[in-house]
Design an enzyme around this catalytic site. Structure first.
Site, PDB file in Angstrom:
ATOM      1  N   HIS A 156       3.537  -2.887   6.122  1.00 38.06           N
ATOM      2  CA  HIS A 156       2.197  -2.845   6.706  1.00 38.06           C
ATOM      3  C   HIS A 156       2.071  -3.735   7.942  1.00 38.06           C
ATOM      4  O   HIS A 156       1.010  -4.318   8.195  1.00 38.06           O
ATOM      5  CB  HIS A 156       1.140  -3.235   5.669  1.00 38.06           C
ATOM      6  N   GLU A 158      -3.989   5.133  -1.074  1.00 39.42           N
ATOM      7  CA  GLU A 158      -3.310   4.440  -2.167  1.00 39.42           C
ATOM      8  C   GLU A 158      -3.753   2.990  -2.273  1.00 39.42           C
ATOM      9  O   GLU A 158      -3.951   2.471  -3.386  1.00 39.42           O
ATOM     10  CB  GLU A 158      -1.792   4.498  -1.971  1.00 39.42           C
ATOM     11  N   GLU A 159      -3.891   2.334  -1.128  1.00 41.68           N
ATOM     12  CA  GLU A 159      -4.224   0.908  -1.166  1.00 41.68           C
ATOM     13  C   GLU A 159      -5.566   0.628  -1.850  1.00 41.68           C
ATOM     14  O   GLU A 159      -5.664  -0.300  -2.641  1.00 41.68           O
ATOM     15  CB  GLU A 159      -4.216   0.335   0.257  1.00 41.68           C
TER      16      GLU A 159
END
Length: 266
Positions: free
Chosen positions: A130, A27-28
């Site tokens: 994160h 996703e990042e």
């Protein structure tokens, strides 16, 4: 998601349509997995509606902050036992004030995808996002159970809406046809969610504005010797509104900046 799938398999009351669970990674780096699913997977053409699960931290409970298709948020609000969300969050995303991206944009027909759906996320605890503090024990007790109950009901409600339209081509076209129409929504105490159309919103939201603009003139007519002149009263209202807006933005910005600094410092 695994727990949801397990519960559906074990349940005697299955959803009225098939349910697919997509575990997408990458996703990042520009949501590559979700983009690949929509462009290359043969299963993508069999999807009628989606619920995207997101997180920007382990805190709080998940809220609905975006939707595509007015009927999706209506179906969610009708059956979800713990609904949370407000249309203002979607307005912020639509205005481009949030630089981040989610798989919702790859799936939704309001952006790059071709599907109606809902975007849900945990929004608190961003300083832990994160980092080594983004752990399961940081989630408040009871939140996962609440989330599971809400998602189970929401999936069944969305499935029932789709299943009800299977016998009518015009109904299915209305459900799946891309449209810019949104439905405004706001939750109250995680027990109720009010939704209403943009046409109703235009009526309800403009009335207070008209009343506010008419207030200086009305007060001057009722109390001509003590009330401010209409134009002077209007200037005072505009100035007060400006101060209120700056205060609101400060209240939102200061904690965000402090959280960003804390995450950078740690």
């Amino acid at each position: 998601m695994l727990e949801l799938a397990s519960n559906f398999v074990a349940s005697t009351k299955l959803p009225t349509t098939p349910v697919m669970f997509l575990f997408s990674g990458a996703e990042e780096p520009l949501c590559q997995s979700a983009a690949a699913f929509m462009s290359s997977s043969p299963w993508a053409k069999r999807v009628g509606v989606f619920i995207n699960l997101e997180s920007i931290g382990p805190g709080g409970s998940p809220i609905v902050f975006q939707h595509a298709g007015a009927w999706t948020i209506k179906a969610f609000a009708e059956r979800a036992p713990h609904p949370r969300g407000v249309i203002a969050a979607q307005d912020i995303f639509d205005a481009g004030l949030v630089l981040g991206d989610t798989d919702y944009r790859q799936l939704s027909y309001r952006h790059r995808g071709g599907l109606p759906g809902i975007d849900m996320a945990y929004l608190l605890g961003g300083a832990a996002y994160h980092t080594d503090r983004d752990i399961l024990s940081a989630i408040r007790p009871g939140v996962l159970q609440e989330t599971g109950e809400t998602l189970t009901a929401a999936i069944k409600s969305l499935a029932d809406t789709l299943a009800a339209g299977y016998g009518s081509k015009p109904t299915m076209q209305a459900l799946l046809q891309p449209t810019d129409h949104k439905r405004l929504f706001v939750s109250f105490g995680a027990r109720y969610m009010l939704t209403y159309s943009t046409a109703t919103a235009n009526l309800l939201h403009n009335v207070p504005v008209i009343m506010a603009l008419a207030a200086p003139t009305t007060l001057n007519l009722l109390h001509p010797h003590t009330a401010l002149a209409p134009l002077q009263g209007l200037r005072v209202m505009v100035a007060a509104s400006g101060v209120g807006l700056v205060t609101l933005l400060s209240v939102l910005a200061v904690p965000a900046l402090l959280g960003a600094f804390r995450a950078w410092a740690s």
